[in-house]
Design a protein around this motif. Structure first.
Motif, short mmCIF file in Angstrom:
data_model
loop_
_atom_site.label_atom_id
_atom_site.label_comp_id
_atom_site.label_asym_id
_atom_site.label_seq_id
_atom_site.Cartn_x
_atom_site.Cartn_y
_atom_site.Cartn_z
N GLU A 63 0.82 -1.22 0.00
CA GLU A 63 0.00 0.00 0.00
C GLU A 63 0.86 1.27 0.00
O GLU A 63 1.39 1.71 1.03
N SER A 64 0.91 1.85 -1.19
CA SER A 64 1.77 3.02 -1.42
C SER A 64 1.48 4.18 -0.47
O SER A 64 2.41 4.83 0.02
N ARG A 115 -9.90 -7.38 -16.30
CA ARG A 115 -10.11 -7.95 -14.95
C ARG A 115 -11.44 -7.54 -14.34
O ARG A 115 -11.90 -8.13 -13.38
N1 LIG Z 1 -3.29 -0.39 -3.58
C1 LIG Z 1 -1.97 -0.67 -4.08
C2 LIG Z 1 -2.07 -0.84 -5.59
C3 LIG Z 1 -0.79 -1.38 -6.16
C4 LIG Z 1 -0.95 -1.75 -7.63
O1 LIG Z 1 -2.05 -1.92 -8.16
N2 LIG Z 1 0.21 -1.88 -8.33
C5 LIG Z 1 0.22 -2.22 -9.72
C6 LIG Z 1 1.26 -1.39 -10.46
S1 LIG Z 1 0.86 0.33 -10.46
C7 LIG Z 1 0.62 -3.67 -9.89
O2 LIG Z 1 1.63 -4.10 -9.36
N3 LIG Z 1 -0.16 -4.41 -10.67
C8 LIG Z 1 0.15 -5.76 -11.04
C9 LIG Z 1 -1.06 -6.62 -10.95
O3 LIG Z 1 -2.06 -6.24 -10.31
O4 LIG Z 1 -1.01 -7.71 -11.51
C10 LIG Z 1 -1.03 0.48 -3.70
O5 LIG Z 1 -1.50 1.61 -3.52
O6 LIG Z 1 0.18 0.26 -3.53
#
Ligand SMILES: N[C@@H](CCC(=O)N[C@@H](CS)C(=O)NCC(=O)O)C(=O)O
Length: 206
Positions: A63-64, A115
């Motif tokens: 969670e960023s 998705r």
């Molecule tokens: N809620 C998470 C979201 C993280 C996220 O969705 N990251 C994406 C890249 S921007 C990811 O790694 N997606 C790969 C996937 O879902 O398969 C955050 O805020 O860190």
């Protein structure tokens, strides 16, 4: 030493920025989409998403937004966030939460549209609706920036960097730039910050 699992063009951007601005010692582990770089990553990021952060004491987190807030809290001299009790604190918490819980997921629907539909032909519809919803959200942020320089308080904070990242993820950056001049103004100021400029070499947001 912090260890950040990240990837160019991902939400790792804002956490890298926070760590760099804080002067926190950290190493990056590059994650190729869909491939676990090591055994630890699969355990700490069950969704296989970046960013994922391992803290010096060994605990890990996803969670960023939570990472940004923790780094701000641990490195107060970097002034990444208005501290508890400061005038900009409520705005900081509000916009951090808005960007991470409303805007980030809507942008994921644009880029991961299949998705979000059980219909094999549904992705285009998901994407179109997500762009409209993202535009509505950016409109809300744009209005909030009217007459003020930054989203929270009187100085730049990590929430502004979060906004820059999401703004450049808009699939039509030209349209975004014209539609939201206040957001563009924030982005323009941040683009000249050396840490952001350097990070962009790898992340290529603009
Ligand atoms: N809620 C998470 C979201 C993280 C996220 O969705 N990251 C994406 C890249 S921007 C990811 O790694 N997606 C790969 C996937 O879902 O398969 C955050 O805020 O860190």
């Amino acid at each position: 030493m912090y260890k950040l699992y990240t990837r160019a063009g991902s939400g790792g951007f804002v956490v890298e920025a926070a760590l760099e601005m804080a002067g926190a010692p950290f190493e990056r582990v590059n994650v190729i989409k869909g491939i676990n770089p090591d055994e630890q990553f699969g355990k700490i990021s069950p969704l296989g998403q970046v960013p994922a952060l391992v803290l010096p004491e060994g605990q890990s987190m996803t969670e960023s937004a939570a990472m940004c807030q923790l780094i701000a809290e641990r490195f107060p001299n970097a002034k990444l966030a208005p501290p508890p009790g400061a005038a900009g604190r409520a705005d900081f918490l509000r916009w951090m939460t808005f960007l991470t819980s409303v805007m980030y997921p809507v942008i994921l629907r644009i880029y991961y549209a299949p998705r979000y539909s059980a219909d094999p032909n549904g992705a285009d519809g998901v994407k179109t609706a997500a762009i409209a919803e993202a535009d509505r959200g950016f409109g809300v942020v744009e209005a909030a920036l009217e007459g003020r320089q930054w989203l929270a308080g009187e100085r730049m904070s990590i929430v502004d960097v979060y906004l820059l990242m999401l703004a450049y993820w808009h699939p039509e950056p030209g349209k975004a730039a014209a539609a939201w001049p206040n957001i563009q103004r924030v982005c323009k100021m941040l683009r000249d910050v050396p840490v952001i400029k350097d990070l962009n070499i790898r992340h290529e947001l603009w």
